[in-house]
Design a protein around this motif. Structure first.
Motif, PDB file in Angstrom:
ATOM      1  N   ALA A 275     -10.799  72.250   4.806  1.00 54.88           N
ATOM      2  CA  ALA A 275     -11.155  73.245   3.793  1.00 54.88           C
ATOM      3  C   ALA A 275     -12.364  74.051   4.232  1.00 54.88           C
ATOM      4  O   ALA A 275     -12.501  75.230   3.879  1.00 54.88           O
ATOM      5  CB  ALA A 275     -11.451  72.560   2.460  1.00 54.88           C
TER       6      ALA A 275
ATOM      7  N   SER B  11      -7.362  68.733   2.854  1.00 52.50           N
ATOM      8  CA  SER B  11      -7.875  67.489   2.285  1.00 52.50           C
ATOM      9  C   SER B  11      -9.166  67.007   2.938  1.00 52.50           C
ATOM     10  O   SER B  11      -9.662  65.943   2.585  1.00 52.50           O
ATOM     11  CB  SER B  11      -6.820  66.382   2.429  1.00 52.50           C
ATOM     12  N   PHE B  12      -9.668  67.769   3.896  1.00 54.42           N
ATOM     13  CA  PHE B  12     -10.839  67.321   4.636  1.00 54.42           C
ATOM     14  C   PHE B  12     -11.862  68.446   4.745  1.00 54.42           C
ATOM     15  O   PHE B  12     -11.513  69.629   4.665  1.00 54.42           O
ATOM     16  CB  PHE B  12     -10.434  66.882   6.051  1.00 54.42           C
ATOM     17  N   ILE B  13     -13.120  68.067   4.937  1.00 55.39           N
ATOM     18  CA  ILE B  13     -14.159  69.006   5.347  1.00 55.39           C
ATOM     19  C   ILE B  13     -14.803  68.435   6.606  1.00 55.39           C
ATOM     20  O   ILE B  13     -14.688  67.236   6.881  1.00 55.39           O
ATOM     21  CB  ILE B  13     -15.229  69.249   4.248  1.00 55.39           C
TER      22      ILE B  13
ATOM     23  N   ASP C   3      -5.849  71.695   7.887  1.00 51.63           N
ATOM     24  CA  ASP C   3      -6.223  70.499   7.129  1.00 51.63           C
ATOM     25  C   ASP C   3      -7.683  70.507   6.696  1.00 51.63           C
ATOM     26  O   ASP C   3      -8.092  69.685   5.877  1.00 51.63           O
ATOM     27  CB  ASP C   3      -5.951  69.232   7.948  1.00 51.63           C
TER      28      ASP C   3
ATOM     29  N   ASP D 192     -13.204  62.813   4.384  1.00 51.31           N
ATOM     30  CA  ASP D 192     -12.104  62.943   3.427  1.00 51.31           C
ATOM     31  C   ASP D 192     -12.660  63.342   2.060  1.00 51.31           C
ATOM     32  O   ASP D 192     -13.868  63.529   1.897  1.00 51.31           O
ATOM     33  CB  ASP D 192     -11.263  61.660   3.371  1.00 51.31           C
ATOM     34  N   ARG D 193     -11.782  63.439   1.072  1.00 54.87           N
ATOM     35  CA  ARG D 193     -12.187  63.903  -0.261  1.00 54.87           C
ATOM     36  C   ARG D 193     -13.185  62.969  -0.947  1.00 54.87           C
ATOM     37  O   ARG D 193     -13.886  63.376  -1.865  1.00 54.87           O
ATOM     38  CB  ARG D 193     -10.961  64.074  -1.162  1.00 54.87           C
ATOM     39  N   SER D 194     -13.249  61.726  -0.496  1.00 59.60           N
ATOM     40  CA  SER D 194     -14.187  60.764  -1.087  1.00 59.60           C
ATOM     41  C   SER D 194     -15.529  60.757  -0.368  1.00 59.60           C
ATOM     42  O   SER D 194     -16.417  59.996  -0.727  1.00 59.60           O
ATOM     43  CB  SER D 194     -13.589  59.353  -1.041  1.00 59.60           C
TER      44      SER D 194
END
Length: 200
Positions: free
Chosen positions: A74, A3-5, A72, A21-23
């Motif tokens: 990506a 869910s994270f980069i 966790d 985070d994804r946002s």
């Protein structure tokens, strides 16, 4: 599902690890400064092993702050001080000399020597760059000519070169136990060693 980069920002004065985070919001971050080494006027060096320790520290801190595990994430992107030059031993990961920083001007006599036969743009058609103290090629030459045993070790295939991105990726992918020596064309283009036409 990850869910994270994350971004590893290895700069001239510090290393920072930021998890998004994804946002695209910052979920966690950590930063640590490293020492600047000035042996002589015009010389600027960093200790690559200190940079590696700082990198491990900020990654660990940012991950633990949020309770994250490697699965966790990506992906991790790296931004770095691109022309800063490191030469290290393949079997130990130990640098043969400090990293010579992009700001360092010790190779000015070599720039003048090469420019005397073909001018400042002698290699521009192939590399896209003028002769200057800024880029990595002449810094590598300085290390091979001035660090005892470096040229012989390089000729024996025992040394690797990279800018900071390559040095960190090599360590992050296993170091002496199978680390990968890679970069991308945007970083390679700053070495003055990459052919623009072939990308080799």
């Amino acid at each position: 599902m990850a869910s994270f980069i994350a971004a590893l920002d290895q700069g001239t004065t510090s290393s920072r690890f930021i998890v998004f985070d994804r946002s695209g919001r910052i979920a966690s971050s950590a930063q640590r400064a490293h020492k600047q080494i000035y042996r002589k006027p015009g010389w600027v060096e960093h200790d690559p092993e200190e940079i590696w320790r700082c990198t491990q520290s900020v990654v660990r801190e940012a991950m633990e702050t949020r309770g994250l595990r490697p699965k966790d994430l990506a992906a991790i992107g790296i931004t770095n001080q691109r022309e800063t030059t490191v030469v290290w031993h393949t079997k130990t990961g130990k640098p043969v000399y400090n990293a010579i920083v992009w700001q360092d001007t010790r190779v000015a006599p070599a720039v003048a020597e090469f420019a005397a036969h073909g001018g400042q743009d002698r290699y521009r058609a192939q590399t896209g760059l003028p002769l200057a103290t800024y880029f990595s090629g002449l810094k590598i030459r300085w290390i091979l000519e001035n660090v005892a045993g470096a040229r012989a070790q390089a000729e024996a295939g025992d040394l690797l070169f990279g800018n900071i991105d390559t040095f960190l990726i090599w360590h992050l992918t296993g170091g002496a136990d199978g680390g990968v020596q890679v970069t991308d064309v945007t970083n390679a283009s700053r070495t003055q060693l990459m052919n623009l036409n072939t990308l080799q």
